[in-house]
Design an enzyme around this catalytic site. Sequence first.
Site, PDB file in Angstrom:
ATOM      1  N   CYS A 136       0.842  -1.207   0.000  1.00  0.00           N
ATOM      2  CA  CYS A 136       0.000   0.000   0.000  1.00  0.00           C
ATOM      3  C   CYS A 136       0.871   1.249   0.000  1.00  0.00           C
ATOM      4  CB  CYS A 136      -0.934   0.002   1.207  1.00  0.00           C
ATOM      5  SG  CYS A 136      -2.015   1.450   1.287  1.00  0.00           S
ATOM      6  N   CYS A 139      -0.504   4.091   2.212  1.00  0.00           N
ATOM      7  CA  CYS A 139      -0.311   3.830   3.639  1.00  0.00           C
ATOM      8  C   CYS A 139       1.123   4.089   4.074  1.00  0.00           C
ATOM      9  CB  CYS A 139      -0.666   2.383   3.966  1.00  0.00           C
ATOM     10  SG  CYS A 139      -2.293   1.846   3.422  1.00  0.00           S
ATOM     11  N   ASP A 140       2.082   3.628   3.278  1.00  0.00           N
ATOM     12  CA  ASP A 140       3.476   3.582   3.731  1.00  0.00           C
ATOM     13  C   ASP A 140       4.443   4.470   2.968  1.00  0.00           C
ATOM     14  OD1 ASP A 140       2.682   1.630   5.573  1.00  0.00           O
ATOM     15  OD2 ASP A 140       2.962   0.027   4.115  1.00  0.00           O
TER      16      ASP A 140
END
Length: 323
Positions: A136, A139-140
Amino acid sequence: MTTEKVEVLIIGSGPAGYTAAVYAARANLKPVLYQGIQPGGQLTTTTDVENYPGYPEGVTGPEMMMDFQKQAERFGTDVRFGMITKVDFSVYPLKAVVDDEHEIEAQSVIISTGASAKWLGLPGEERLNGKGVSACAVCDGFFFRGKDLVVVGGGDTAAEEASYLSKLASKVYLLVRRDEMRASAIMQQRVERAENIEILWNTETEKILGENEVEGVRVVNNQTGEKQDIPAQGFFVAIGHKPNTDIFRDYLDMDENGYLITKADSTETNVPGVFASGDAQDHVYRQAITAAGTGCMAALEAERFLAAQEADLVEGTPTIAMK
């Protein structure tokens, strides 16, 4: 087989399931939640979460899910370890079987089974998950600012992830195993226009380099057999997700990839009393905050559904008829 009757059955945990539980419990619906095969969902495999409101210093995925669970339990949610292995949505009350040995009759069901990222199955992929390996970018990606990164995939997901990361990273290598991409024309154009994205065609990953964190990847050209090591600090797998919805296939409408289809601006499925939330029905955003939002929607809609059912019984009018 024993049978238990409940008002609201929540199948699956994670942000969607626990949020639905908080709302349902506060509405005095006595929700019963089964956590599933991965209690807490995908976030339990995430090290740091910094994009969820209310955690100004950030929080680890497992800690965040424990907070969600505690809040749901505080209002009376019956959180149970176990997995729903079978359902029957052709009858009402709706039926579900837990671990093949306990039957539940539910007046309403909220599905929050999530989706699982597809992985390559490489050595070190699981070991370095959260230590440079991710599925992701949104997300990261923030943790890899100014780094050299590798993205694997040839579809829209990979193109979107590579484009997003190119705004943060120093260099992005996009590994495509064929001589063309499956991504839409507009997404391909975005990748091609990014100055710091380099596409490596006919290329597959052989090995992730690094013991305690990602240090690079070894790739091979599947036409020439030539191998090379690419120094990188992040490895993003973008070959898609698989929604955990197989047990609902005989009853609920879903798209070709298995994502549950809900009515517009709603979490209602094609079966009355069954509501779908989170990544099991969202193939676009796939974020904790959006999953929590649909969990809230599902609980509110379940509450209204049950209230309508109760009103029908009081008035003596027919209750829902299952197809």
